[in-house]
Design a protein around this motif. Structure first.
Motif, PDB file in Angstrom:
ATOM      1  N   THR A   9       0.845  -1.180   0.000  1.00 58.70           N
ATOM      2  CA  THR A   9       0.000   0.000   0.000  1.00 58.70           C
ATOM      3  C   THR A   9       0.884   1.235   0.000  1.00 58.70           C
ATOM      4  O   THR A   9       1.696   1.421   0.885  1.00 58.70           O
ATOM      5  CB  THR A   9      -0.890   0.031   1.257  1.00 58.70           C
ATOM      6  N   VAL A  10       0.687   2.050  -1.009  1.00 59.90           N
ATOM      7  CA  VAL A  10       1.521   3.237  -1.098  1.00 59.90           C
ATOM      8  C   VAL A  10       0.884   4.359  -0.275  1.00 59.90           C
ATOM      9  O   VAL A  10      -0.324   4.534  -0.270  1.00 59.90           O
ATOM     10  CB  VAL A  10       1.728   3.624  -2.584  1.00 59.90           C
ATOM     11  N   GLY A  11       1.707   5.083   0.455  1.00 58.85           N
ATOM     12  CA  GLY A  11       1.182   6.129   1.334  1.00 58.85           C
ATOM     13  C   GLY A  11       1.144   7.481   0.649  1.00 58.85           C
ATOM     14  O   GLY A  11       1.519   7.605  -0.518  1.00 58.85           O
ATOM     15  N   PRO A  12       0.694   8.503   1.370  1.00 63.20           N
ATOM     16  CA  PRO A  12       0.456   9.813   0.748  1.00 63.20           C
ATOM     17  C   PRO A  12       1.731  10.525   0.278  1.00 63.20           C
ATOM     18  O   PRO A  12       1.633  11.459  -0.511  1.00 63.20           O
ATOM     19  CB  PRO A  12      -0.225  10.602   1.855  1.00 63.20           C
ATOM     20  N   LEU A  13       2.888  10.089   0.738  1.00 66.05           N
ATOM     21  CA  LEU A  13       4.109  10.783   0.314  1.00 66.05           C
ATOM     22  C   LEU A  13       4.609  10.302  -1.037  1.00 66.05           C
ATOM     23  O   LEU A  13       5.573  10.836  -1.574  1.00 66.05           O
ATOM     24  CB  LEU A  13       5.213  10.625   1.364  1.00 66.05           C
ATOM     25  N   PHE A  14       3.962   9.262  -1.595  1.00 63.52           N
ATOM     26  CA  PHE A  14       4.406   8.709  -2.880  1.00 63.52           C
ATOM     27  C   PHE A  14       3.323   8.869  -3.943  1.00 63.52           C
ATOM     28  O   PHE A  14       2.133   8.813  -3.649  1.00 63.52           O
ATOM     29  CB  PHE A  14       4.713   7.209  -2.745  1.00 63.52           C
ATOM     30  N   ASP A  15       3.785   9.009  -5.187  1.00 63.69           N
ATOM     31  CA  ASP A  15       2.910   8.917  -6.349  1.00 63.69           C
ATOM     32  C   ASP A  15       3.077   7.534  -6.919  1.00 63.69           C
ATOM     33  O   ASP A  15       4.209   7.078  -7.069  1.00 63.69           O
ATOM     34  CB  ASP A  15       3.386   9.907  -7.419  1.00 63.69           C
ATOM     35  N   ARG A  16       1.968   6.896  -7.299  1.00 62.71           N
ATOM     36  CA  ARG A  16       2.053   5.534  -7.838  1.00 62.71           C
ATOM     37  C   ARG A  16       1.896   5.583  -9.368  1.00 62.71           C
ATOM     38  O   ARG A  16       0.978   6.218  -9.866  1.00 62.71           O
ATOM     39  CB  ARG A  16       0.912   4.712  -7.236  1.00 62.71           C
ATOM     40  N   PHE A  17       2.803   4.928 -10.079  1.00 64.18           N
ATOM     41  CA  PHE A  17       2.732   4.860 -11.547  1.00 64.18           C
ATOM     42  C   PHE A  17       2.647   3.405 -11.977  1.00 64.18           C
ATOM     43  O   PHE A  17       3.461   2.594 -11.528  1.00 64.18           O
ATOM     44  CB  PHE A  17       4.011   5.414 -12.197  1.00 64.18           C
ATOM     45  N   SER A  18       1.725   3.092 -12.878  1.00 60.80           N
ATOM     46  CA  SER A  18       1.837   1.802 -13.559  1.00 60.80           C
ATOM     47  C   SER A  18       3.067   1.932 -14.458  1.00 60.80           C
ATOM     48  O   SER A  18       3.476   3.057 -14.791  1.00 60.80           O
ATOM     49  CB  SER A  18       0.604   1.534 -14.425  1.00 60.80           C
ATOM     50  N   ALA A  23       6.589   4.804 -18.153  1.00 66.68           N
ATOM     51  CA  ALA A  23       7.335   4.813 -19.408  1.00 66.68           C
ATOM     52  C   ALA A  23       6.865   5.960 -20.300  1.00 66.68           C
ATOM     53  O   ALA A  23       7.670   6.664 -20.906  1.00 66.68           O
ATOM     54  CB  ALA A  23       7.165   3.480 -20.125  1.00 66.68           C
ATOM     55  N   ALA A  24       5.538   6.174 -20.336  1.00 60.45           N
ATOM     56  CA  ALA A  24       4.995   7.216 -21.214  1.00 60.45           C
ATOM     57  C   ALA A  24       5.421   8.592 -20.722  1.00 60.45           C
ATOM     58  O   ALA A  24       5.799   9.458 -21.504  1.00 60.45           O
ATOM     59  CB  ALA A  24       3.484   7.104 -21.250  1.00 60.45           C
ATOM     60  N   GLY A  25       5.368   8.771 -19.404  1.00 60.94           N
ATOM     61  CA  GLY A  25       5.630  10.088 -18.834  1.00 60.94           C
ATOM     62  C   GLY A  25       7.053  10.570 -19.019  1.00 60.94           C
ATOM     63  O   GLY A  25       7.304  11.756 -19.103  1.00 60.94           O
ATOM     64  N   TRP A  26       7.994   9.658 -19.131  1.00 63.74           N
ATOM     65  CA  TRP A  26       9.390  10.084 -19.158  1.00 63.74           C
ATOM     66  C   TRP A  26      10.012   9.974 -20.541  1.00 63.74           C
ATOM     67  O   TRP A  26      11.230   9.892 -20.685  1.00 63.74           O
ATOM     68  CB  TRP A  26      10.214   9.324 -18.127  1.00 63.74           C
ATOM     69  N   GLY A  27       9.191   9.893 -21.586  1.00 61.86           N
ATOM     70  CA  GLY A  27       9.729  10.232 -22.890  1.00 61.86           C
ATOM     71  C   GLY A  27      10.044   9.164 -23.906  1.00 61.86           C
ATOM     72  O   GLY A  27      10.312   9.504 -25.037  1.00 61.86           O
ATOM     73  N   GLY A  28      10.016   7.872 -23.586  1.00 63.30           N
ATOM     74  CA  GLY A  28      10.232   6.854 -24.607  1.00 63.30           C
ATOM     75  C   GLY A  28      11.568   6.930 -25.332  1.00 63.30           C
ATOM     76  O   GLY A  28      11.630   6.824 -26.556  1.00 63.30           O
ATOM     77  N   LEU A  29      12.645   7.153 -24.574  1.00 63.02           N
ATOM     78  CA  LEU A  29      13.967   7.205 -25.206  1.00 63.02           C
ATOM     79  C   LEU A  29      14.439   5.799 -25.556  1.00 63.02           C
ATOM     80  O   LEU A  29      14.091   4.836 -24.874  1.00 63.02           O
ATOM     81  CB  LEU A  29      14.976   7.852 -24.246  1.00 63.02           C
ATOM     82  N   VAL A 308       9.229  -5.372 -13.471  1.00 63.07           N
ATOM     83  CA  VAL A 308       8.709  -4.251 -12.678  1.00 63.07           C
ATOM     84  C   VAL A 308       7.346  -3.881 -13.261  1.00 63.07           C
ATOM     85  O   VAL A 308       7.219  -3.659 -14.455  1.00 63.07           O
ATOM     86  CB  VAL A 308       9.670  -3.034 -12.741  1.00 63.07           C
ATOM     87  N   TYR A 309       6.298  -3.884 -12.418  1.00 61.32           N
ATOM     88  CA  TYR A 309       4.960  -3.556 -12.938  1.00 61.32           C
ATOM     89  C   TYR A 309       4.465  -2.215 -12.407  1.00 61.32           C
ATOM     90  O   TYR A 309       3.482  -1.673 -12.897  1.00 61.32           O
ATOM     91  CB  TYR A 309       3.956  -4.676 -12.605  1.00 61.32           C
ATOM     92  N   GLU A 310       5.159  -1.687 -11.403  1.00 63.11           N
ATOM     93  CA  GLU A 310       4.687  -0.444 -10.790  1.00 63.11           C
ATOM     94  C   GLU A 310       5.873   0.301 -10.184  1.00 63.11           C
ATOM     95  O   GLU A 310       6.831  -0.323  -9.717  1.00 63.11           O
ATOM     96  CB  GLU A 310       3.706  -0.826  -9.680  1.00 63.11           C
TER      97      GLU A 310
END
Ligand SMILES: Nc1ncnc2c1ncn2[C@@H]1O[C@H](COP(=O)(O)OP(=O)(O)OP(=O)(O)O)[C@@H](O)[C@H]1O
Ligand SMILES: CC(C)(CO)[C@@H](O)C(=O)NCCC(=O)O
Length: 316
Positions: A9-18, A23-29, A308-310
């Motif tokens: 369970t991820v807490g409020p201090l973290f953002d969770r990414f699938s 991969a999409a957010g950081w540009g597909g290099l 890695v899935y998340e």
């Protein structure tokens, strides 16, 4: 407040990414690696693929480089304001996680990607700072290898202090083959831009010192930290599979500490590996390793297939 609870369970201090969002957010290099490089970087029983490198590790390198840039800007600005040039060393990344989770592979991949960007990178496992078997045996700690109290913490802190101040520093070396520190062997770390310190214990804290004493924790030296995470069941099966795979390879060497298991039946080897896992590494995971997960800047969550899935990213 509970930051992270339960097994996932991820807490409020973290953002969770699938991983897809990550991969999409950081540009597909495109990774600067060939399939043969990935093969070379992969640990035993680590089915790392070029897709993992592209989707998980390229974005992670992008994030690290962003943090490094911010750190250099901060140093430059501070030097302008204080009119002093601060003495500073490389960007230090801590990589934590259970035995058999694949930390060393993740660390090697990051190092390779950063090197491909032209950065000078040193990779240091904390295994070298384990106390020699003779000392562990004398203290009754042979069945506690990897627990707090089984490392030469003073030497590790001394090493990190030198690194932080930009001095050359020597790290002792551990052999999984002999299951002991290699007497007299060291690796020298100097003129690195990035140092990746990898080990079970890197995010651990200890009791606070008595008044007036100064005793830093290992993580006080980190500019960034990563925790490689998986469920207990997956970790147990990876540990067992690796132990069984090593029977056919590393354990064949008569010098290997586990050589005696090269000859026993598969069932017996499985029982032994299960016992070691349950009485040492699992206990350490529960008591000392997993409780440090919420201290990391990034958590890489691996599924039963090792992928890695998340990704959990600490908010800034
Ligand atoms: N008994 C052993 N004999 C030979 N090689 C081993 C043995 N145990 C582990 N190794 C190899 O040494 C490398 C580093 O092992 P190490 O114990 O540091 O990994 P770990 O702590 O289990 O976790 P990770 O797999 O996350 O790196 C691994 O690639 C592993 O395959
Ligand atoms: C050296 C450590 C502590 C960490 O890498 C680990 O691989 C280890 O040896 N654990 C002790 C129990 C075992 O033999 O797996």
């Amino acid at each position: 407040m509970t930051l992270v609870s339960g097994s996932g369970t991820v807490g409020p201090l973290f953002d969770r990414f699938s991983v897809a969002d990550w991969a999409a957010g950081w540009g597909g290099l495109t990774p600067p690696l060939e399939p043969a490089d990935v093969e070379r970087l992969r640990g035993l029983n680590e089915p790392l693929t070029l897709t993992d490198v592209e989707r998980v590790y390229m974005p992670l390198v992008e994030l690290l480089v962003t943090h490094m840039g911010a750190r250099w800007d901060l140093r430059r600005r501070r030097a302008e304001l204080s009119r002093r040039v601060e003495r500073h060393g490389p960007f230090i990344v801590g990589m934590a996680g259970s035995v058999a989770v694949g930390k060393s592979t993740s660390a090697r991949v990051l190092a390779a990607l950063l090197r491909a960007e032209g950065r000078r990178v040193a990779l240091v496992p904390t295994d070298g700072f384990l106390l020699p078997n003779a000392v562990l045996a004398e203290r009754g700690l042979m069945n506690r290898k990897g627990f707090p109290g089984t490392y030469d913490l003073k030497a590790l802190i001394g090493f990190l202090t030198d690194i932080r101040l930009g001095r050359a520093a020597q790290a002792p070396v551990y052999s999984h083959q002999t299951y002991d520190v290699v007497p007299g062997a060291t690796v020298t770390v100097e003129e690195s831009e990035v140092v990746i310190l990898e080990g079970l214990n890197v995010l651990q804290v200890g009791p606070l010192p008595a008044e007036g004493e100064h005793r830093p924790f290992v993580s006080d030296f980190f500019d960034f930290s990563i925790y490689v995470d998986a469920e207990e069941e997956a970790l147990r099966s990876w540990y067992l599979e690796r132990f069984l795979a090593l029977r056919a390879t590393a354990f064949q060497d008569p010098q290997a500490y586990f050589h005696r298991y090269a000859a026993v039946s598969e069932a017996e080897a499985r029982d032994t590996a299960t016992r070691i896992w349950e009485t040492i590494n699992l206990v350490n995971l529960r008591e000392n390793v997993l409780p440090t997960r919420a201290r990391a800047d990034v958590v890489l969550r691996k599924g039963p297939d090792h992928g890695v899935y998340e990704v959990w990213l600490r908010r800034v």
